[in-house]
Design a protein around this motif. Sequence first.
Motif, mmCIF file in Angstrom:
data_model
loop_
_atom_site.group_PDB
_atom_site.id
_atom_site.type_symbol
_atom_site.label_atom_id
_atom_site.label_comp_id
_atom_site.label_asym_id
_atom_site.label_seq_id
_atom_site.Cartn_x
_atom_site.Cartn_y
_atom_site.Cartn_z
ATOM 1 N N GLN A 38 0.837 -1.198 0.000
ATOM 2 C CA GLN A 38 0.000 0.000 0.000
ATOM 3 C C GLN A 38 0.875 1.252 0.000
ATOM 4 O OE1 GLN A 38 -2.800 0.151 3.267
ATOM 5 N NE2 GLN A 38 -3.040 2.356 3.079
ATOM 6 N N CYS A 39 1.933 1.233 0.805
ATOM 7 C CA CYS A 39 2.852 2.379 0.849
ATOM 8 C C CYS A 39 3.534 2.586 -0.502
ATOM 9 C CB CYS A 39 3.900 2.168 1.937
ATOM 10 S SG CYS A 39 3.266 2.218 3.624
ATOM 11 N N ALA A 42 1.192 4.203 -2.906
ATOM 12 C CA ALA A 42 1.070 5.634 -2.616
ATOM 13 C C ALA A 42 2.286 6.387 -3.131
ATOM 14 C CB ALA A 42 0.890 5.847 -1.116
ATOM 15 N N GLU A 74 -6.803 6.136 3.535
ATOM 16 C CA GLU A 74 -6.102 4.918 3.936
ATOM 17 C C GLU A 74 -5.140 5.238 5.090
ATOM 18 O OE1 GLU A 74 -7.040 2.189 2.730
ATOM 19 O OE2 GLU A 74 -8.131 2.847 0.946
ATOM 20 N N GLY A 77 -1.761 6.966 2.129
ATOM 21 C CA GLY A 77 -2.256 7.002 0.760
ATOM 22 C C GLY A 77 -1.870 8.288 0.060
ATOM 23 N N ALA A 78 -2.225 8.362 -1.206
ATOM 24 C CA ALA A 78 -1.976 9.558 -2.009
ATOM 25 C C ALA A 78 -3.195 10.463 -1.947
ATOM 26 C CB ALA A 78 -1.673 9.167 -3.450
ATOM 27 N N VAL A 92 0.988 13.212 0.573
ATOM 28 C CA VAL A 92 0.687 11.947 1.247
ATOM 29 C C VAL A 92 -0.345 12.256 2.325
ATOM 30 C CG1 VAL A 92 1.599 10.083 2.688
ATOM 31 C CG2 VAL A 92 3.007 11.059 0.851
#
Length: 202
Positions: A38-39, A42, A74, A77-78, A92
């Motif tokens: 997930q990171c 992003a 999230e 997330g972005a 972020v």
Amino acid sequence: MHARGLLAVALLALTGCREAPRSDGPRFVAAPPSFRSQCRAAARAVGYAVPCPTRVPAGLTATGVAGPTACRLEIVGAGGLGGCARSWRGWVVGSSWVGRQHLVITGSPRPLTSDAKLVNGPAWYPKARVRTLGRTTIGDWRMRIVFVPAATNDGSAFSSHVVLIWTVAGHTYGIGFHDVAGVETTMRLDEQLARGIELVRP
């Protein structure tokens, strides 16, 4: 209220980030492997390294859809994607909960010398102010420690949080828990999280 603060205001509307009963804080555990993915996603979306915790409070859960918009938040997330305010693109944006404790993680697309600008993001306004608590060093990172008063940070997701702020390779980052157990206890939670932070690149 500032129009650019829509994301932060929606987040506050959903989370109701207010004082909660005092607690010694959550227990930290290894983050699941899916979290690193997930990171990385992003990081690809924003185009630079994002702060990715390798150890997280047990039971940490993403805020999810924030307020009346389709903006989904999230753990990391972005910003500015989907139904989220476009002014946050390139940032972020992370929001999550464990019990009554709220965690916010952010990163700026450029270096910032104003801590108030970091904790407010694109919703910053000239009267925004934070209270400096001190400095700490985690690994190679020299971090500023600030408290974010609600009265001078209208709509900030970091409102009433103790935040660690640092700049690396042209980007300024912030992580912070809501102060529900006293500033010193919250500062220790922040530092515990920071010790497990890795900057994950695209």
